[in-house]
Design a protein around this motif. Structure first.
Motif, PDB file in Angstrom:
ATOM      1  N   LEU A   1       0.964  -1.151   0.078  1.00  0.00           N
ATOM      2  CA  LEU A   1       0.082  -0.252   0.048  1.00  0.00           C
ATOM      3  C   LEU A   1       0.831   1.214  -0.193  1.00  0.00           C
ATOM      4  N   SER A   2       2.343   0.975  -0.249  1.00  0.00           N
ATOM      5  CA  SER A   2       3.139   2.132  -0.116  1.00  0.00           C
ATOM      6  C   SER A   2       2.948   2.918  -1.541  1.00  0.00           C
ATOM      7  N   THR A   3       2.497   2.324  -2.443  1.00  0.00           N
ATOM      8  CA  THR A   3       2.159   3.076  -3.846  1.00  0.00           C
ATOM      9  C   THR A   3       0.819   3.613  -4.142  1.00  0.00           C
ATOM     10  N   HIS A   4       0.639   4.091  -4.943  1.00  0.00           N
ATOM     11  CA  HIS A   4      -0.892   4.909  -5.271  1.00  0.00           C
ATOM     12  C   HIS A   4      -1.639   3.776  -5.540  1.00  0.00           C
ATOM     13  N   TYR A   5      -2.837   3.445  -5.098  1.00  0.00           N
ATOM     14  CA  TYR A   5      -3.977   2.672  -5.316  1.00  0.00           C
ATOM     15  C   TYR A   5      -5.106   3.242  -5.398  1.00  0.00           C
ATOM     16  N   ASP A   6      -6.173   2.545  -6.111  1.00  0.00           N
ATOM     17  CA  ASP A   6      -7.462   3.205  -5.905  1.00  0.00           C
ATOM     18  C   ASP A   6      -8.322   2.297  -5.038  1.00  0.00           C
ATOM     19  N   LEU A   7      -7.907   1.017  -4.870  1.00  0.00           N
ATOM     20  CA  LEU A   7      -8.699   0.076  -4.144  1.00  0.00           C
ATOM     21  C   LEU A   7      -8.283  -1.062  -3.892  1.00  0.00           C
ATOM     22  N   VAL A   8      -8.439  -1.661  -2.346  1.00  0.00           N
ATOM     23  CA  VAL A   8      -7.994  -3.096  -2.115  1.00  0.00           C
ATOM     24  C   VAL A   8      -8.941  -3.978  -2.103  1.00  0.00           C
ATOM     25  N   LEU A   9      -8.873  -4.845  -3.153  1.00  0.00           N
ATOM     26  CA  LEU A   9      -9.885  -5.964  -3.274  1.00  0.00           C
ATOM     27  C   LEU A   9      -9.657  -7.054  -2.422  1.00  0.00           C
ATOM     28  N   PHE A  10     -10.485  -7.485  -1.353  1.00  0.00           N
ATOM     29  CA  PHE A  10     -10.518  -8.825  -0.977  1.00  0.00           C
ATOM     30  C   PHE A  10     -11.130  -9.770  -1.515  1.00  0.00           C
ATOM     31  N   SER A  11     -10.470 -10.805  -2.257  1.00  0.00           N
ATOM     32  CA  SER A  11     -11.145 -11.754  -3.072  1.00  0.00           C
ATOM     33  C   SER A  11     -11.045 -13.031  -2.291  1.00  0.00           C
ATOM     34  N   TYR A  12     -12.187 -13.461  -2.034  1.00  0.00           N
ATOM     35  CA  TYR A  12     -12.331 -14.786  -1.082  1.00  0.00           C
ATOM     36  C   TYR A  12     -12.933 -15.958  -2.067  1.00  0.00           C
TER      37      TYR A  12
END
Length: 352
Positions: A183-194
Motif C-alpha cells: 500500500l506504499s504506492t498509489h492505489y484506488d482500491l484494495v479488493l479482498f477476493s475470497y
C-alpha cells in the motif's frame, strides 16, 4: 528418537494438490475433490454423472495447463509451502508437527498412521485446518474427514480441532502486516477476493435456519449462526483487516472467486468486478486472497494470471497481487498462539 515419548502432536491440514501436472494426476485429484459430498452436495448418482462424465473430462486438461504455469522445482506451491510451515512451527514446539492434505498426498490416514507408529505414547493429535473461515466445502469437510479416518482405523489417541481463526487478533495482525508493504504506492482500491461457495451452503450451515441470507444486514446482526457462517466470517476478516490498515470504506471491497456451475454463489463475483472496475475509475488495484494462507492455483494462476489479464484488458493500469502469508514470521507466531490457546480446550463442533 526425537519426540519418542511425545503425548501430543500437531497435524497441519491443507487443501491438497495433484501429484504432478500430468492430465492423469490432475484428473485423479479433481475426481477426489469434486466427488466430496460437501463440495458438490447433490444426489450421489447425479454427482458421479456430473463430475466423472462432464466436469472432470472437460476440466482436467485445462487445469493441468494451469498447474503447469505455477509449478516449481519443488512441485506444488501449496504443498511445498505447507511443509515449510511444518518446519517453521516445529521450531516452536517440543512435540511433533505433521502434515496431511484433504485431497491428494500426503493422505490423512498416512499422516495419522505415521504418528501412531512413531510415537507410541501419543494421547492427543491437535488438528489445525489451514482455513481461516468455516465453510462446509473447506473447514467442515477437512474436520469430518479426519474424524472419519480416525474412527475407521480406531486410533487410540484423541483428535482435537483448532476452530476457524477468521477474527483472531494475531491472525488479523499477520494478515494486515502482510498487506501493508503493498500500500506504499498509489492505489484506488484494495479488493479482498475470497473463494466463493454456493448460497445454499451458507443456508445449510445456518444452525438456526432463520438467519443467513435472510436480509442484507444478516452478517452484522448477532446470531448463533455466525459460528458456522462463511459469509459473516469473511465480512469480519475484511472489516478487522481494513481497520488495522486504517482503510477508509471507499478504499476497500470484497468479492468471491472460483465459481463452478450455474447455481447462485455468493456475490459479487471477482471476475465480473475486475471487468467493471476500470470503467468506474478503479484503475490501480491491490488484490489479496485471505481465504488462503498458502499460495496455490487460485491465487497464483486464477488471480495472478487470469485476474490480471481481465483487469488490464478492461482498462486497468496496475494490478498488484499480495502474496499469501505462506511462511511469514508473524503468521508463524499466530499459528503458535492458536495452538497454545487450543490446548486442552473444547473444540468447535460441526453443524453436520
Amino acid at each position: 528418537m526425537q519426540f519418542q515419548t511425545a503425548t501430543t502432536a500437531i497435524l497441519l491440514m491443507n487443501l491438497g494438490s495433484p501429484d504432478s501436472t500430468s492430465v492423469k494426476d490432475v484428473r485423479k485429484y479433481l475426481n477426489e475433490f469434486l466427488m466430496d459430498e460437501r463440495v458438490i452436495d447433490i444426489n450421489p448418482i447425479a454427482r458421479a454423472f456430473l463430475v466423472k462424465g462432464i466436469i472432470v473430462p472437460l476440466r482436467a486438461p485445462k487445469s493441468a495447463a494451469a498447474y503447469q504455469s505455477i509449478w516449481t522445482e519443488n512441485g506444488s506451491p501449496l504443498v511445498h509451502s505447507t511443509y515449510q510451515l511444518q518446519e517453521a512451527l516445529q521450531q516452536e514446539f517440543n512435540y511433533p508437527v505433521e502434515v496431511c492434505m484433504r485431497y491428494g498426498n500426503p493422505s490423512t490416514n498416512k499422516a495419522l498412521e505415521g504418528l501412531r507408529d512413531k510415537y507410541t505414547c501419543l494421547e492427543e493429535v491437535i488438528l489445525f485446518p489451514l482455513y481461516p473461515h468455516y465453510a462446509m466445502s473447506s473447514y467442515e469437510t477437512a474436520v469430518e474427514h479426519v474424524k472419519k479416518v480416525h474412527t475407521i482405523h480406531k486410533y487410540k489417541f484423541k483428535i482435537s480441532v483448532i476452530p476457524p481463526f477468521y477474527n483472531n487478533k494475531a491472525y488479523i495482525n499477520a494478515l494486515s502486516e502482510s498487506i501493508k508493504p503493498y500500500l506504499s504506492t498509489h492505489y484506488d482500491l484494495v479488493l479482498f477476493s475470497y473463494h466463493g461457495i454456493p448460497e445454499r451452503h451458507v443456508r445449510k450451515s445456518d444452525i438456526t435456519q432463520m438467519h443467513c441470507l435472510m436480509n442484507r444486514e444478516c452478517c452484522s446482526l448477532q446470531s448463533a449462526a455466525h459460528d458456522f457462517c462463511y459469509r459473516h466470517q469473511i465480512v469480519e476478516t475484511t472489516r478487522l483487516t481494513a481497520e488495522a490498515l486504517n482503510l477508509s470504506k471507499d478504499k476497500y471491497a470484497f468479492s468471491f472467486q472460483s465459481r463452478l456451475g450455474r447455481d447462485a454463489w455468493l456475490k459479487p463475483y471477482t471476475a465480473q468486478r475486475l471487468k467493471e472496475m476500470p470503467a468506474e475509475g478503479i484503475r490501480n488495484l491491490v488484490i489479496v486472497c485471505p481465504a488462503f494462507v498458502s499460495d496455490c492455483l487460485e491465487t497464483l494462476e486464477e488471480m495472478g494470471e487470469e485476474g490480471r489479464e481481465i483487469f488490464i484488458k478492461s482498462g486497468g493500469e496496475s494490478f498488484t497481487l499480495v502474496p499469501c502469508m505462506n511462511i511469514q514470521p508473524l503468521w508463524i507466531d499466530a499459528m503458535k498462539n492458536l495452538v497454545l490457546s487450543s490446548l486442552s480446550k473444547d473444540r468447535v463442533a460441526s453443524p453436520a
